[in-house]
Design a protein around this motif. Sequence first.
Motif, PDB file in Angstrom:
ATOM      1  N   ARG A  61       0.833  -1.209   0.000  1.00  0.00           N
ATOM      2  CA  ARG A  61       0.000   0.000   0.000  1.00  0.00           C
ATOM      3  C   ARG A  61       0.868   1.260   0.000  1.00  0.00           C
ATOM      4  N   ILE A  62       1.963   1.250   0.755  1.00  0.00           N
ATOM      5  CA  ILE A  62       2.889   2.387   0.766  1.00  0.00           C
ATOM      6  C   ILE A  62       3.482   2.588  -0.624  1.00  0.00           C
ATOM      7  N   ARG A  63       3.860   1.499  -1.276  1.00  0.00           N
ATOM      8  CA  ARG A  63       4.395   1.602  -2.644  1.00  0.00           C
ATOM      9  C   ARG A  63       3.346   2.180  -3.594  1.00  0.00           C
ATOM     10  N   THR A  64       2.103   1.714  -3.454  1.00  0.00           N
ATOM     11  CA  THR A  64       1.024   2.190  -4.328  1.00  0.00           C
ATOM     12  C   THR A  64       0.783   3.684  -4.139  1.00  0.00           C
ATOM     13  N   ILE A  65       0.726   4.124  -2.891  1.00  0.00           N
ATOM     14  CA  ILE A  65       0.516   5.556  -2.629  1.00  0.00           C
ATOM     15  C   ILE A  65       1.687   6.357  -3.186  1.00  0.00           C
ATOM     16  N   HIS A  66       2.902   5.838  -3.008  1.00  0.00           N
ATOM     17  CA  HIS A  66       4.068   6.564  -3.526  1.00  0.00           C
ATOM     18  C   HIS A  66       4.037   6.668  -5.051  1.00  0.00           C
ATOM     19  N   ARG A  67       3.549   5.622  -5.717  1.00  0.00           N
ATOM     20  CA  ARG A  67       3.442   5.702  -7.185  1.00  0.00           C
ATOM     21  C   ARG A  67       2.470   6.812  -7.606  1.00  0.00           C
ATOM     22  N   GLU A  72       6.350  12.960  -3.265  1.00  0.00           N
ATOM     23  CA  GLU A  72       6.046  13.133  -1.839  1.00  0.00           C
ATOM     24  C   GLU A  72       6.359  11.867  -1.059  1.00  0.00           C
ATOM     25  N   LYS A  73       6.764  12.057   0.201  1.00  0.00           N
ATOM     26  CA  LYS A  73       6.926  10.925   1.107  1.00  0.00           C
ATOM     27  C   LYS A  73       5.676  10.814   1.968  1.00  0.00           C
ATOM     28  N   ILE A  74       5.454   9.647   2.534  1.00  0.00           N
ATOM     29  CA  ILE A  74       4.216   9.326   3.244  1.00  0.00           C
ATOM     30  C   ILE A  74       4.457   9.342   4.748  1.00  0.00           C
ATOM     31  N   ASN A  91      11.407  -0.555   8.927  1.00  0.00           N
ATOM     32  CA  ASN A  91      12.648  -1.298   9.086  1.00  0.00           C
ATOM     33  C   ASN A  91      13.178  -1.816   7.752  1.00  0.00           C
ATOM     34  N   ASP A  92      12.337  -1.789   6.730  1.00  0.00           N
ATOM     35  CA  ASP A  92      12.744  -2.161   5.374  1.00  0.00           C
ATOM     36  C   ASP A  92      13.304  -0.906   4.703  1.00  0.00           C
ATOM     37  N   PRO A  93      14.588  -0.885   4.340  1.00  0.00           N
ATOM     38  CA  PRO A  93      15.194   0.338   3.785  1.00  0.00           C
ATOM     39  C   PRO A  93      14.466   0.887   2.561  1.00  0.00           C
ATOM     40  N   GLU A  94      13.935   0.001   1.720  1.00  0.00           N
ATOM     41  CA  GLU A  94      13.202   0.458   0.531  1.00  0.00           C
ATOM     42  C   GLU A  94      11.960   1.253   0.941  1.00  0.00           C
ATOM     43  N   ILE A  95      11.217   0.737   1.927  1.00  0.00           N
ATOM     44  CA  ILE A  95       9.997   1.397   2.380  1.00  0.00           C
ATOM     45  C   ILE A  95      10.330   2.656   3.166  1.00  0.00           C
ATOM     46  N   ALA A  96      11.381   2.599   3.975  1.00  0.00           N
ATOM     47  CA  ALA A  96      11.790   3.777   4.762  1.00  0.00           C
ATOM     48  C   ALA A  96      12.066   4.967   3.863  1.00  0.00           C
ATOM     49  N   GLU A  97      12.589   4.712   2.674  1.00  0.00           N
ATOM     50  CA  GLU A  97      12.863   5.802   1.721  1.00  0.00           C
ATOM     51  C   GLU A  97      11.586   6.490   1.251  1.00  0.00           C
ATOM     52  N   LEU A  98      10.460   5.820   1.364  1.00  0.00           N
ATOM     53  CA  LEU A  98       9.184   6.373   0.905  1.00  0.00           C
ATOM     54  C   LEU A  98       8.413   7.062   2.035  1.00  0.00           C
TER      55      LEU A  98
END
Length: 198
Positions: A61-67, A72-74, A91-98
């Motif tokens: 869901r975080i990836r979808t919102i970021h797309r 913008e970051k969430i 804790n996942d570096p990929e998600i933390a970037e978003l």
Amino acid sequence: EVGLSGKAKPVLLLHGYGVNCSCWLVLRNRLLGAGYKDVWAMTYISMGNSFDDILEQVKNRIRTIHRQYPDEKIFCIGHSMGGLLVRAAANDPEIAELMRGMICIGSPHKGSRMAAWALTSVGRELLYRAKLAKRMNPMPGPENMPKLSIYSPIDNMVLPNKALRVDQPNWEAELTGMQSHSSLLFSKDVHKRVISFM
């Protein structure tokens, strides 16, 4: 799932065990009133899913919102188990970037003795000092990300009360007045603190 498009920075709200996104109605309206126009409340299903299954749904869901809002970051806010999902996602570096920040409200960072009576396996994963709690407690979260834990001195669902505290540096903590676990979702004082922290 609820979303409302606008120009402000996106916010994702994650509910706790056994409820759904409707529990965020009051805070969502206050966020909209404060100028946050992209407010999303996600419902996940506790029945038949593990914590890690739900965590993958949250990350997606975080990836979808970021797309939808690539510039913008969430900001992520979770109540109870929702706060643990927010922490684990960050804790996942990929998600933390978003993400641009996180708030945990009434979250059982070390589990809860009340989880022994949960009706599903994911609820029982929240047991005090059990495997999930031992995994969560050492997670510091991204160093430069704003992180706040809000909790009540008389929380009736997270026992013992010390299980509500994050034992990691770079976390702010806010003790509320005398409020039950569920009433934290509707508290004007909690909402003011959330908005001021964001």
